[in-house]
Each structure stands twice: as structure tokens, then as C-alpha cells.
Design a protein around this motif. Structure first.
Motif, PDB file in Angstrom:
ATOM      1  N   ARG A   1      62.138  32.183 -30.128  1.00 52.66           N
ATOM      2  CA  ARG A   1      63.344  33.422 -30.273  1.00 52.66           C
ATOM      3  C   ARG A   1      63.346  34.352 -31.478  1.00 52.66           C
ATOM      4  NH1 ARG A   1      63.994  32.227 -25.316  1.00 52.66           N
ATOM      5  NH2 ARG A   1      65.589  31.072 -24.528  1.00 52.66           N
ATOM      6  N   TYR A   2      61.876  34.656 -31.673  1.00 53.77           N
ATOM      7  CA  TYR A   2      61.654  35.476 -32.938  1.00 53.77           C
ATOM      8  C   TYR A   2      61.271  36.890 -32.455  1.00 53.77           C
ATOM      9  CZ  TYR A   2      61.695  30.841 -35.164  1.00 53.77           C
ATOM     10  OH  TYR A   2      62.190  29.443 -35.434  1.00 53.77           O
ATOM     11  N   MET A   3      62.009  37.737 -33.121  1.00 56.36           N
ATOM     12  CA  MET A   3      61.544  39.194 -32.916  1.00 56.36           C
ATOM     13  C   MET A   3      61.238  39.888 -34.316  1.00 56.36           C
ATOM     14  SD  MET A   3      63.819  42.345 -31.277  1.00 56.36           S
ATOM     15  CE  MET A   3      64.681  43.078 -32.969  1.00 56.36           C
ATOM     16  N   GLN A   4      59.959  40.322 -34.284  1.00 55.05           N
ATOM     17  CA  GLN A   4      59.767  41.225 -35.580  1.00 55.05           C
ATOM     18  C   GLN A   4      60.558  42.242 -35.949  1.00 55.05           C
ATOM     19  OE1 GLN A   4      55.308  42.043 -35.863  1.00 55.05           O
ATOM     20  NE2 GLN A   4      55.438  42.531 -37.845  1.00 55.05           N
ATOM     21  N   ILE A   5      61.151  42.422 -37.135  1.00 56.32           N
ATOM     22  CA  ILE A   5      61.771  43.677 -37.385  1.00 56.32           C
ATOM     23  C   ILE A   5      61.225  44.397 -38.719  1.00 56.32           C
ATOM     24  CG2 ILE A   5      63.805  42.401 -36.438  1.00 56.32           C
ATOM     25  CD1 ILE A   5      64.709  41.801 -39.185  1.00 56.32           C
ATOM     26  N   GLY A   6      60.284  43.905 -39.160  1.00 56.64           N
ATOM     27  CA  GLY A   6      59.382  44.769 -40.419  1.00 56.64           C
ATOM     28  C   GLY A   6      58.293  44.087 -40.696  1.00 56.64           C
ATOM     29  N   LEU A   7      57.386  44.444 -41.593  1.00 58.93           N
ATOM     30  CA  LEU A   7      55.964  44.030 -41.804  1.00 58.93           C
ATOM     31  C   LEU A   7      56.001  42.753 -41.977  1.00 58.93           C
ATOM     32  CD1 LEU A   7      54.246  46.917 -43.571  1.00 58.93           C
ATOM     33  CD2 LEU A   7      53.813  46.140 -41.270  1.00 58.93           C
ATOM     34  N   ASP A   8      56.921  42.240 -42.770  1.00 62.11           N
ATOM     35  CA  ASP A   8      56.751  40.652 -43.303  1.00 62.11           C
ATOM     36  C   ASP A   8      58.112  40.018 -42.603  1.00 62.11           C
ATOM     37  OD1 ASP A   8      54.626  40.880 -44.715  1.00 62.11           O
ATOM     38  OD2 ASP A   8      55.813  41.810 -46.566  1.00 62.11           O
ATOM     39  N   TYR A   9      59.105  40.363 -42.011  1.00 61.69           N
ATOM     40  CA  TYR A   9      60.081  39.916 -41.514  1.00 61.69           C
ATOM     41  C   TYR A   9      60.505  39.863 -39.962  1.00 61.69           C
ATOM     42  CZ  TYR A   9      61.467  39.403 -46.349  1.00 61.69           C
ATOM     43  OH  TYR A   9      61.849  39.384 -47.554  1.00 61.69           O
TER      44      TYR A   9
END
Length: 183
Positions: free
Chosen positions: A55-63
Motif C-alpha cells: 500500500r505504498y504510493m510514490q509522492i516524491g523522488l525519495d518519499y
């Protein structure tokens, strides 16, 4: 089939498992919901995860955004999505990119936020234009990338890449790879 109605949404089942359906109509441009959850550095994301643990969604280059325990965790992928993300000071907003009718499943393209990611997943969305694999934004056809940009559902960290000289070089290379037959 049991359906739980939650204000604007109904939770039901599809061939993929739990899914979110519109319990009211949404017009193109309407905010459908806000995605929430803990902000997690990419170094803290487990290397192996599947099912409800994914349940992970990328929201930035590192986050990445972790699970919220709310309706946003249940919204499925589609290669022909009816929503996309607007990253704003108000938060990460899921907006309708076309009109959505009562009973339509709410979907978004998981590839639309993934950048420099090795994560991949087999797609089984059953859309006519199904890509069969969900992965990094850079693997999308250039026409899909441009369409998402025109709809303003491309996060800034991907827009920055699209505006760089590497975008043209990489996209040209990807297009040539599509014509090479596997041996």
C-alpha cells in the motif's frame, strides 16, 4: 455480494478483490478523495511486499505515502483510469479526469506516480488498452505520458524529468527497444 456504502463511495468486490465504487456522480475535475497516510523514506519501504502489505504510493523522488487505513487504500489500478492525482498545498488529491457515474469503479494508473522505481506488477485490469505490466512512468508510451501531463496529473518530480534533456534521449531509446524482438 455485500456492499458497504461510505458517503461518496461503496466498497465492493471485483475480479481483483476489494474495490471502491462511486456512490454519487463526479464531474471531470471534481476532487474524489484525498490520499493520506504516513510519509515514508524509500529506504524504509520493505523490499518484498504483496497483497494488503503493498500500500505504498510514490509522492516524491525519495518519499512514499504509506497505508492510511481508509478508503484510499482500496482504490485499484486501471490502464484506463477515471482519476488522477493533483499534488497541492491542500494535499494529495485524487481528481476525476472524466465524468464518473454512480456504480463506476474508481481507478487510477499506478504508473502515474512511479519514477526511478524497480517495482513492477502484473496488470489484470481487463481494459482494452491493458499494458499487462504496471511499472515506472518512464515505461509508459510517450502518448500516455503526454496525455497525463495535459490532464495535469503528473507529479512535479516527474514533470522535472519530462522537461529535462534526458527525457527525449530516454524516450527515444525506449521506443527503439519496443521494436526489438526477444531472442
Amino acid at each position: 455480494m455485500r456492499i458497504n456504502v461510505l458517503n461518496n463511495f461503496a466498497v465492493g468486490q471485483t475480479h481483483l478483490g476489494k474495490a471502491v465504487f462511486a456512490a454519487r456522480p463526479f464531474k471531470r475535475g471534481d476532487v474524489v478523495t484525498q490520499f493520506t497516510g504516513p510519509r515514508i523514506h524509500k529506504s524504509k519501504i520493505p523490499r518484498r511486499y504483496k497483497g494488503e502489505g503493498d500500500r505504498y504510493m510514490q509522492i516524491g523522488l525519495d518519499y512514499y505515502l504509506g497505508s492510511s487505513g481508509d478508503i484510499d487504500d482500496l482504490i485499484n489500478h486501471s490502464c484506463n483510469p477515471n482519476t488522477g492525482f493533483k499534488f497541492s498545498p491542500a494535499g494529495i488529491l485524487l481528481v476525476a479526469i472524466r465524468d464518473i457515474q454512480i456504480g463506476d469503479e474508481i481507478t487510477w494508473d499506478y504508473s502515474s506516480t512511479l519514477f526511478e522505481s524497480v517495482w513492477k506488477m502484473k496488470c489484470d485490469c481487463h481494459e482494452k488498452n491493458c499494458r499487462k505490466i504496471i511499472g515506472d512512468f518512464t515505461l509508459l508510451d510517450k502518448q500516455i505520458q503526454q496525455r497525463y501531463r495535459q490532464l495535469d496529473i503528473v507529479p512535479q518530480y516527474i514533470k522535472d524529468y519530462m522537461d529535462s534533456p534526458e527525457y527525449f534521449i530516454y524516450t527515444k531509446g525506449m521506443q527503439s527497444l519496443k521494436h526489438v524482438k526477444a531472442t
